[in-house]
Design a protein around this motif. Structure first.
Motif, PDB file in Angstrom:
ATOM      1  N   GLY A   1       0.834  -1.202   0.000  1.00 42.39           N
ATOM      2  CA  GLY A   1       0.000   0.000   0.000  1.00 42.39           C
ATOM      3  C   GLY A   1       0.869   1.252   0.000  1.00 42.39           C
ATOM      4  N   ALA A   2       2.003   1.178   0.714  1.00 36.03           N
ATOM      5  CA  ALA A   2       2.902   2.347   0.762  1.00 36.03           C
ATOM      6  C   ALA A   2       3.407   2.678  -0.641  1.00 36.03           C
ATOM      7  CB  ALA A   2       4.072   2.073   1.706  1.00 36.03           C
TER       8      ALA A   2
ATOM      9  N   ARG B   1       0.738   4.522  -2.357  1.00 32.66           N
ATOM     10  CA  ARG B   1       0.653   5.858  -1.743  1.00 32.66           C
ATOM     11  C   ARG B   1       1.774   6.739  -2.269  1.00 32.66           C
ATOM     12  NH1 ARG B   1      -2.429   6.242   3.224  1.00 32.66           N
ATOM     13  NH2 ARG B   1      -3.638   4.344   3.471  1.00 32.66           N
TER      14      ARG B   1
ATOM     15  N   ARG C   1       0.582   8.751   4.890  1.00 31.80           N
ATOM     16  CA  ARG C   1      -0.403   8.054   5.730  1.00 31.80           C
ATOM     17  C   ARG C   1      -1.708   8.814   5.889  1.00 31.80           C
ATOM     18  NH1 ARG C   1       1.180   3.131   5.069  1.00 31.80           N
ATOM     19  NH2 ARG C   1       3.422   3.061   5.268  1.00 31.80           N
TER      20      ARG C   1
ATOM     21  N   GLY D   1      -4.380   8.089   0.942  1.00 32.15           N
ATOM     22  CA  GLY D   1      -5.001   6.782   0.717  1.00 32.15           C
ATOM     23  C   GLY D   1      -5.959   6.826  -0.472  1.00 32.15           C
TER      24      GLY D   1
ATOM     25  N   ALA E   1      -3.901   6.985  -3.532  1.00 33.41           N
ATOM     26  CA  ALA E   1      -3.316   5.668  -3.790  1.00 33.41           C
ATOM     27  C   ALA E   1      -4.330   4.777  -4.493  1.00 33.41           C
ATOM     28  CB  ALA E   1      -2.875   5.022  -2.471  1.00 33.41           C
ATOM     29  N   SER E   2      -5.568   4.812  -4.024  1.00 32.41           N
ATOM     30  CA  SER E   2      -6.546   3.897  -4.626  1.00 32.41           C
ATOM     31  C   SER E   2      -6.942   4.367  -6.028  1.00 32.41           C
ATOM     32  CB  SER E   2      -7.723   3.673  -3.686  1.00 32.41           C
ATOM     33  OG  SER E   2      -8.819   4.443  -4.013  1.00 32.41           O
TER      34      SER E   2
ATOM     35  N   ALA F   1      -4.017   3.123  -8.112  1.00 34.07           N
ATOM     36  CA  ALA F   1      -3.978   1.661  -8.057  1.00 34.07           C
ATOM     37  C   ALA F   1      -5.011   1.020  -8.982  1.00 34.07           C
ATOM     38  CB  ALA F   1      -4.202   1.182  -6.622  1.00 34.07           C
TER      39      ALA F   1
ATOM     40  N   ARG G   1      -0.144  -0.812 -11.911  1.00 32.03           N
ATOM     41  CA  ARG G   1       0.034  -2.061 -11.154  1.00 32.03           C
ATOM     42  C   ARG G   1       1.156  -2.884 -11.775  1.00 32.03           C
ATOM     43  NH1 ARG G   1      -3.906  -2.110  -7.531  1.00 32.03           N
ATOM     44  NH2 ARG G   1      -3.075  -4.051  -6.717  1.00 32.03           N
TER      45      ARG G   1
ATOM     46  N   GLY H   1      -1.132  -6.277   1.574  1.00 33.64           N
ATOM     47  CA  GLY H   1      -1.744  -5.526   0.478  1.00 33.64           C
ATOM     48  C   GLY H   1      -3.163  -5.930   0.157  1.00 33.64           C
ATOM     49  N   ARG H   2      -3.468  -5.898  -1.134  1.00 28.06           N
ATOM     50  CA  ARG H   2      -4.810  -6.251  -1.604  1.00 28.06           C
ATOM     51  C   ARG H   2      -4.765  -7.463  -2.536  1.00 28.06           C
ATOM     52  NH1 ARG H   2      -4.756  -2.480   1.149  1.00 28.06           N
ATOM     53  NH2 ARG H   2      -6.237  -0.778   1.432  1.00 28.06           N
ATOM     54  N   ASP H   3      -3.635  -7.602  -3.227  1.00 28.32           N
ATOM     55  CA  ASP H   3      -3.535  -8.648  -4.257  1.00 28.32           C
ATOM     56  C   ASP H   3      -2.268  -9.466  -4.088  1.00 28.32           C
ATOM     57  OD1 ASP H   3      -1.735  -6.661  -4.837  1.00 28.32           O
ATOM     58  OD2 ASP H   3      -2.044  -6.736  -7.008  1.00 28.32           O
ATOM     59  N   MET H   4      -1.787  -9.558  -2.845  1.00 26.38           N
ATOM     60  CA  MET H   4      -0.545 -10.296  -2.615  1.00 26.38           C
ATOM     61  C   MET H   4      -0.758 -11.784  -2.914  1.00 26.38           C
ATOM     62  SD  MET H   4       1.644  -7.961  -1.721  1.00 26.38           S
ATOM     63  CE  MET H   4       0.860  -7.110  -3.048  1.00 26.38           C
TER      64      MET H   4
ATOM     65  N   ARG I   1     -13.485   3.820  -0.772  1.00 20.99           N
ATOM     66  CA  ARG I   1     -12.242   3.145  -1.162  1.00 20.99           C
ATOM     67  C   ARG I   1     -12.491   1.647  -1.335  1.00 20.99           C
ATOM     68  NH1 ARG I   1      -6.775   3.079   1.353  1.00 20.99           N
ATOM     69  NH2 ARG I   1      -7.388   4.348   3.122  1.00 20.99           N
TER      70      ARG I   1
ATOM     71  N   ASP J   1     -11.743  -0.306  -4.691  1.00 19.81           N
ATOM     72  CA  ASP J   1     -10.777  -1.411  -4.679  1.00 19.81           C
ATOM     73  C   ASP J   1     -11.435  -2.735  -5.084  1.00 19.81           C
ATOM     74  OD1 ASP J   1      -8.885   0.386  -3.826  1.00 19.81           O
ATOM     75  OD2 ASP J   1      -8.754  -0.347  -1.774  1.00 19.81           O
TER      76      ASP J   1
HETATM   77  O1  C5P Z   1      -3.013  -0.546   2.435  1.00 18.17           O
HETATM   78  P1  C5P Z   1      -3.180   0.917   2.163  1.00 18.17           P
HETATM   79  O2  C5P Z   1      -4.385   1.522   2.787  1.00 18.17           O
HETATM   80  O3  C5P Z   1      -1.927   1.685   2.477  1.00 18.17           O
HETATM   81  O4  C5P Z   1      -3.367   1.015   0.577  1.00 18.17           O
HETATM   82  C1  C5P Z   1      -3.712   2.221  -0.043  1.00 18.17           C
HETATM   83  C2  C5P Z   1      -4.446   1.912  -1.334  1.00 18.17           C
HETATM   84  O5  C5P Z   1      -3.527   1.309  -2.248  1.00 18.17           O
HETATM   85  C3  C5P Z   1      -5.596   0.913  -1.226  1.00 18.17           C
HETATM   86  O6  C5P Z   1      -6.830   1.541  -0.949  1.00 18.17           O
HETATM   87  C4  C5P Z   1      -5.606   0.255  -2.587  1.00 18.17           C
HETATM   88  O7  C5P Z   1      -6.372   1.002  -3.494  1.00 18.17           O
HETATM   89  C5  C5P Z   1      -4.174   0.336  -3.043  1.00 18.17           C
HETATM   90  N1  C5P Z   1      -3.485  -0.950  -2.938  1.00 18.17           N
HETATM   91  C6  C5P Z   1      -3.667  -1.841  -3.961  1.00 18.17           C
HETATM   92  N2  C5P Z   1      -2.995  -3.025  -3.961  1.00 18.17           N
HETATM   93  C7  C5P Z   1      -2.158  -3.324  -2.962  1.00 18.17           C
HETATM   94  C8  C5P Z   1      -1.986  -2.435  -1.875  1.00 18.17           C
HETATM   95  C9  C5P Z   1      -2.689  -1.241  -1.882  1.00 18.17           C
HETATM   96  O8  C5P Z   1      -4.434  -1.604  -4.887  1.00 18.17           O
HETATM   97  N3  C5P Z   1      -1.498  -4.476  -2.996  1.00 18.17           N
END
Ligand code: C5P
Length: 235
Positions: free
Chosen positions: A36-37, A40, A94, A99, A102-103, A106, A112, A132-135, A183, A187
């Motif tokens: 996520g960082a 961001r 942060r 955030g 970031a989304s 993303a 990506r 993360g979201r898609d690890m 968000r 996402d």
């Molecule tokens: O985890 P975090 O809140 O820091 O992530 C910020 C944004 O980054 C999420 O809302 C998402 O849209 C995106 N993100 C993502 N895939 C990841 C990590 C984060 O799409 N593996």
């Protein structure tokens, strides 16, 4: 396929992934990827360059050339200090606005893709905890343990509110809840790497659990997997 072990911790914003990841890292000695960082940082870098955050090609180019560093932090609640070029942006990335940015970036498939190699480069011995979201679904499909950590939107908004307040940020609970729901929607509904549990993920709902209880559950999943070998320093 890499021999280096990966624990994937996916889930929506505010579900407690960061705290669980740090606890697991302390127990296992594994490296940490806070994916996520990275999103961001891309959002912030795009803002700084005055880019339209939805201009896919330009933002993807910026993501490929991202000049970032994670360094040990000497004070404050964050475990690592985050740098973008010459400036420290640990706190700036942060904020809730960061955030949302970031989304937005993303959701762009080329962005990506641009971050994929960087994410894979965090996989080093003795192992990696990837947050993360898609690890578990995309970046580390072969992860030995996949956890999908979730919680109701209102519980997550409460937690985020307390977290940001602790960091001295001025936020409104109602705004945070609205932003978390927006968000989640973005996402979960995007076409590339949407926020969904991997088929082989263990789903943990932390709404009614303390952090210690969540960590205990995750740890028991790890202990019951074939991931634990001689190369962790867990006791
Ligand atoms: O985890 P975090 O809140 O820091 O992530 C910020 C944004 O980054 C999420 O809302 C998402 O849209 C995106 N993100 C993502 N895939 C990841 C990590 C984060 O799409 N593996």
């Amino acid at each position: 396929m890499s021999e280096i072990k990966v624990i994937a911790i996916d889930g929506p914003s505010g579900a407690g992934k960061g705290a669980v990841t740090q606890a697991l890292a302390a127990r296992t000695g594994f490296h940490v990827l806070d994916s996520g960082a990275l999103y961001r940082l891309v959002g912030l870098a795009a803002r700084r360059s005055g880019l339209d955050l939805t201009s896919e090609k330009a933002v993807a180019k910026l993501a490929r050339e991202l000049d970032i560093a994670f360094k040990p932090a000497y004070e404050g609640p964050e475990p690592l200090a985050v740098w973008l070029g010459d400036s420290e942006v640990t706190h700036q990335i942060r904020t809730d606005e960061a955030g949302v940015d970031a989304s937005t970036v993303a959701a762009l498939p080329k962005v990506r893709e641009a971050l994929e190699d960087l994410q894979l480069s965090f996989r080093k011995p003795p192992g990696l905890i990837a947050d993360g979201r898609d690890m578990g679904t995309v970046v580390f499909k072969d992860a030995g343990v996949k956890i999908f950590l979730t919680a109701s939107a209102s519980v997550r908004a409460d937690r985020r509110y307390n977290q940001l307040k602790t960091k001295g940020m001025d936020v409104s609970l109602a705004d945070l809840l609205e932003s978390i729901e927006a968000r989640d929607k973005r996402d979960s509904n995007r076409s590339t790497s949407p926020l969904v549990p991997a088929e082989d993920a263990i789903i943990i709902d932390s709404s009614d659990l303390s952090l210690a209880e969540v960590i205990a559950r995750v740890w028991s999943v790890i202990e019951n997997s074939d991931l634990m070998g001689a190369n962790t320093n867990a006791d």
